[in-house]
Design an enzyme around this catalytic site. Sequence first.
Site, PDB file in Angstrom:
ATOM      1  N   GLY A   1       0.786  -1.237   0.000  1.00 32.86           N
ATOM      2  CA  GLY A   1       0.000   0.000   0.000  1.00 32.86           C
ATOM      3  C   GLY A   1       0.813   1.279   0.000  1.00 32.86           C
ATOM      4  O   GLY A   1       0.339   2.311   0.459  1.00 32.86           O
TER       5      GLY A   1
ATOM      6  N   ASN B   1       1.472   2.971  -2.625  1.00 30.40           N
ATOM      7  CA  ASN B   1       0.759   3.870  -3.545  1.00 30.40           C
ATOM      8  C   ASN B   1      -0.493   4.427  -2.886  1.00 30.40           C
ATOM      9  O   ASN B   1      -0.845   5.586  -3.109  1.00 30.40           O
ATOM     10  CB  ASN B   1       0.432   3.158  -4.857  1.00 30.40           C
ATOM     11  CG  ASN B   1       1.633   3.127  -5.778  1.00 30.40           C
ATOM     12  OD1 ASN B   1       1.986   4.137  -6.374  1.00 30.40           O
ATOM     13  ND2 ASN B   1       2.294   1.984  -5.857  1.00 30.40           N
TER      14      ASN B   1
ATOM     15  N   LYS C   1     -16.261 -15.429  -9.509  1.00 26.79           N
ATOM     16  CA  LYS C   1     -15.709 -14.073  -9.575  1.00 26.79           C
ATOM     17  C   LYS C   1     -16.811 -13.022  -9.798  1.00 26.79           C
ATOM     18  O   LYS C   1     -16.752 -11.924  -9.256  1.00 26.79           O
ATOM     19  CB  LYS C   1     -14.691 -14.015 -10.713  1.00 26.79           C
ATOM     20  CG  LYS C   1     -13.636 -12.963 -10.497  1.00 26.79           C
ATOM     21  CD  LYS C   1     -12.486 -13.150 -11.459  1.00 26.79           C
ATOM     22  CE  LYS C   1     -11.431 -12.103 -11.219  1.00 26.79           C
ATOM     23  NZ  LYS C   1     -10.247 -12.276 -12.045  1.00 26.79           N
TER      24      LYS C   1
ATOM     25  N   MET D   1      -3.693  -7.341  -7.475  1.00 29.23           N
ATOM     26  CA  MET D   1      -3.166  -8.377  -8.369  1.00 29.23           C
ATOM     27  C   MET D   1      -4.260  -9.307  -8.895  1.00 29.23           C
ATOM     28  O   MET D   1      -4.152 -10.527  -8.766  1.00 29.23           O
ATOM     29  CB  MET D   1      -2.066  -9.152  -7.639  1.00 29.23           C
ATOM     30  CG  MET D   1      -0.868  -8.291  -7.285  1.00 29.23           C
ATOM     31  SD  MET D   1      -0.230  -7.371  -8.709  1.00 29.23           S
ATOM     32  CE  MET D   1       1.438  -7.049  -8.213  1.00 29.23           C
ATOM     33  N   ARG D   2      -5.294  -8.728  -9.473  1.00 28.04           N
ATOM     34  CA  ARG D   2      -6.407  -9.509 -10.031  1.00 28.04           C
ATOM     35  C   ARG D   2      -6.811  -8.954 -11.380  1.00 28.04           C
ATOM     36  O   ARG D   2      -6.790  -7.729 -11.566  1.00 28.04           O
ATOM     37  CB  ARG D   2      -7.649  -9.378  -9.139  1.00 28.04           C
ATOM     38  CG  ARG D   2      -7.484  -9.915  -7.770  1.00 28.04           C
ATOM     39  CD  ARG D   2      -7.907 -11.363  -7.715  1.00 28.04           C
ATOM     40  NE  ARG D   2      -7.538 -11.918  -6.434  1.00 28.04           N
ATOM     41  CZ  ARG D   2      -7.586 -13.194  -6.143  1.00 28.04           C
ATOM     42  NH1 ARG D   2      -8.014 -14.052  -7.037  1.00 28.04           N
ATOM     43  NH2 ARG D   2      -7.219 -13.632  -4.947  1.00 28.04           N
TER      44      ARG D   2
ATOM     45  N   ILE E   1      -9.699  -7.894 -13.732  1.00 26.53           N
ATOM     46  CA  ILE E   1     -11.055  -7.430 -13.462  1.00 26.53           C
ATOM     47  C   ILE E   1     -11.964  -7.844 -14.613  1.00 26.53           C
ATOM     48  O   ILE E   1     -11.541  -7.871 -15.762  1.00 26.53           O
ATOM     49  CB  ILE E   1     -10.984  -5.909 -13.248  1.00 26.53           C
ATOM     50  CG1 ILE E   1     -10.414  -5.729 -11.853  1.00 26.53           C
ATOM     51  CG2 ILE E   1     -12.299  -5.219 -13.442  1.00 26.53           C
ATOM     52  CD1 ILE E   1     -10.499  -4.410 -11.293  1.00 26.53           C
TER      53      ILE E   1
ATOM     54  N   ASN F   1      -5.139   1.792 -13.588  1.00 27.38           N
ATOM     55  CA  ASN F   1      -4.155   0.928 -12.927  1.00 27.38           C
ATOM     56  C   ASN F   1      -2.762   1.524 -13.087  1.00 27.38           C
ATOM     57  O   ASN F   1      -2.481   2.212 -14.066  1.00 27.38           O
ATOM     58  CB  ASN F   1      -4.177  -0.460 -13.574  1.00 27.38           C
ATOM     59  CG  ASN F   1      -3.173  -1.423 -12.952  1.00 27.38           C
ATOM     60  OD1 ASN F   1      -3.058  -1.508 -11.720  1.00 27.38           O
ATOM     61  ND2 ASN F   1      -2.435  -2.136 -13.775  1.00 27.38           N
TER      62      ASN F   1
ATOM     63  N   HIS G   1       1.238   0.412 -13.396  1.00 28.66           N
ATOM     64  CA  HIS G   1       2.082  -0.751 -13.673  1.00 28.66           C
ATOM     65  C   HIS G   1       3.553  -0.318 -13.642  1.00 28.66           C
ATOM     66  O   HIS G   1       3.910   0.704 -14.243  1.00 28.66           O
ATOM     67  CB  HIS G   1       1.727  -1.344 -15.038  1.00 28.66           C
ATOM     68  CG  HIS G   1       2.492  -2.593 -15.319  1.00 28.66           C
ATOM     69  ND1 HIS G   1       2.235  -3.776 -14.655  1.00 28.66           N
ATOM     70  CD2 HIS G   1       3.532  -2.842 -16.149  1.00 28.66           C
ATOM     71  CE1 HIS G   1       3.088  -4.696 -15.081  1.00 28.66           C
ATOM     72  NE2 HIS G   1       3.888  -4.157 -15.975  1.00 28.66           N
TER      73      HIS G   1
HETATM   74  C1  GAR Z   1       3.400  -1.269  -7.383  1.00 26.97           C
HETATM   75  O1  GAR Z   1       4.752  -1.189  -7.755  1.00 26.97           O
HETATM   76  C2  GAR Z   1       2.524  -1.438  -8.610  1.00 26.97           C
HETATM   77  O2  GAR Z   1       3.004  -0.762  -9.736  1.00 26.97           O
HETATM   78  C3  GAR Z   1       2.566  -2.928  -8.806  1.00 26.97           C
HETATM   79  O3  GAR Z   1       2.462  -3.429  -7.495  1.00 26.97           O
HETATM   80  C4  GAR Z   1       3.139  -2.544  -6.597  1.00 26.97           C
HETATM   81  C5  GAR Z   1       2.258  -2.319  -5.386  1.00 26.97           C
HETATM   82  O4  GAR Z   1       2.948  -1.636  -4.393  1.00 26.97           O
HETATM   83  N1  GAR Z   1       1.526  -3.386  -9.659  1.00 26.97           N
HETATM   84  C6  GAR Z   1       1.671  -4.348 -10.576  1.00 26.97           C
HETATM   85  O5  GAR Z   1       2.695  -4.988 -10.712  1.00 26.97           O
HETATM   86  C7  GAR Z   1       0.440  -4.588 -11.439  1.00 26.97           C
HETATM   87  N2  GAR Z   1       0.731  -5.463 -12.520  1.00 26.97           N
HETATM   88  P1  GAR Z   1       2.195  -0.956  -3.175  1.00 26.97           P
HETATM   89  O6  GAR Z   1       1.267  -2.014  -2.566  1.00 26.97           O
HETATM   90  O7  GAR Z   1       3.280  -0.586  -2.235  1.00 26.97           O
HETATM   91  O8  GAR Z   1       1.435   0.222  -3.691  1.00 26.97           O
END
Ligand code: GAR
Length: 188
Positions: A12, A14, A65, A90-91, A93, A107, A109
């Site tokens: 979390g 982000n 789902k 990580m799902r 949608i 999203n 990435h």
């Molecule tokens: C982030 O780096 C995000 O870009 C990535 O998961 C991390 C979550 O970090 N997402 C992916 O890889 C999606 N394919 P956080 O929980 O610290 O925000």
Amino acid sequence: MKKIAVFASGTGTNFDAIQRAIENKELNAEIALVVVDKKTAKVIEKARNKGIETYVFSYKDFENKAECEKEIVRRCKAAGVEWIALAGYMRIITHVLLDAFPNRIINIHPALLPSFKGAHGIEDAYNYGCKVMGVTIHYVNEEMDAGKIIAQRAFDVPENATLETVEAMIHQIEHVLYPETLQKLLGE
Ligand code: GAR
């Protein structure tokens, strides 16, 4: 003030960055709900500490789902959510959620799409030997990491950078780019 939901499965950081931008008045929004599909995720406590409503569930608790997403939609609508920001959720949608929030689910990435889709974007780009890496924010569709791109930010990988170095650089960019992009989208 636009109400957003943050969907997460992990640490979390982000979520933290978005919430911090709101507190600093750089992002004119309110996180009305945090949706988490993993009961042990660290983001849950972070949200609760901020007094933000959480919806924590396990997909296994639902028949399928679609039923699970119907409940997510119900919770989001009840909380007045207008936009959904996936932040390490990580799902994949499905149309149930997408149809309920058309063009309102985005999203982040940790790679320059369309390269290095999937759960290990940073590691995959690093192991490939990329000299330029970066972050992508895109609309979500039913394919993984494939919707229309909204924003990207790239950087040159320093000579002899370790995986940890580039991970830190990616996260630093994410934490600026996500709130910034949300502010632009919500203001439109
Ligand atoms: C982030 O780096 C995000 O870009 C990535 O998961 C991390 C979550 O970090 N997402 C992916 O890889 C999606 N394919 P956080 O929980 O610290 O925000």
